[in-house]
Structures are given as structure tokens and as C-alpha cells.
Design a protein around this motif. Structure first.
Motif, short mmCIF file in Angstrom:
data_model
loop_
_atom_site.label_atom_id
_atom_site.label_comp_id
_atom_site.label_asym_id
_atom_site.label_seq_id
_atom_site.Cartn_x
_atom_site.Cartn_y
_atom_site.Cartn_z
N VAL A 32 74.67 100.94 53.41
CA VAL A 32 74.48 102.23 54.07
C VAL A 32 75.20 103.33 53.29
O VAL A 32 74.65 104.41 53.07
N THR A 36 72.63 106.19 51.74
CA THR A 36 72.41 107.33 52.63
C THR A 36 73.72 108.07 52.88
O THR A 36 74.80 107.54 52.65
N ASP A 37 73.58 109.29 53.36
CA ASP A 37 74.75 110.08 53.75
C ASP A 37 74.91 110.11 55.26
O ASP A 37 75.56 111.00 55.80
N ASN A 38 74.36 109.14 55.95
CA ASN A 38 74.40 109.08 57.40
C ASN A 38 75.77 108.56 57.86
O ASN A 38 75.98 107.37 58.03
N LEU A 41 75.99 106.50 61.22
CA LEU A 41 75.56 105.11 61.05
C LEU A 41 76.65 104.28 60.38
O LEU A 41 76.91 103.15 60.79
N ARG A 42 77.30 104.87 59.39
CA ARG A 42 78.41 104.16 58.74
C ARG A 42 79.51 103.87 59.75
O ARG A 42 80.14 102.81 59.73
#
Length: 69
Positions: A32, A36-38, A41-42
Motif C-alpha cells: 500500500v 498509493t498515497d492513501n 488505508l495505510r
């Protein structure tokens, strides 16, 4: 923690599952973070890692407490 549990002969199926939850969570967290830069979620993935560690710490504490008796 795993070494302590093995040394005290206190490894249970829950400990093995918690350790694998931690390992899988670290792999997913890496995927993750790299793809992604989410950040939320991380954070959710990190929470699963943390839960696995909490279970292992509790188990280690119980194993050490049992040694004193």
C-alpha cells in the motif's frame, strides 16, 4: 517475542496466527505504501499489525507470569 514463547514452551495456535497476521500486515502495508498515497488505508493496515503484536505481548506476559509460580 517469538523466541521468548518458544523458550518457555508456551506457543499456542493463537500465537502462530497472531504472528502471521503481523507478517501479512507488514507485506500489505509495504504494498500500500509503495503503490498509493492513501494514508487512511495505510493506517488501517497498520492497525492489523498492531493487533497482532498486542496479542503476542499479552501471550508473552502470561508466559512470564506463569514462570514465577
Amino acid at each position: 517475542m517469538a523466541v521468548l514463547l518458544i523458550a518457555t514452551d508456551a506457543v499456542t495456535a493463537i500465537d502462530v496466527i497472531a504472528a502471521w497476521v503481523f507478517v501479512a500486515g507488514r507485506v500489505i502495508h509495504t504494498l500500500v505504501a509503495d503503490s498509493t498515497d492513501n494514508v487512511p488505508l495505510r493506517g488501517q493496515v497498520f492497525s492489523s499489525n498492531f493487533a497482532g503484536v498486542v496479542v503476542l505481548v499479552a501471550s508473552c506476559s502470561a508466559a512470564l507470569e506463569g514462570l514465577g509460580r
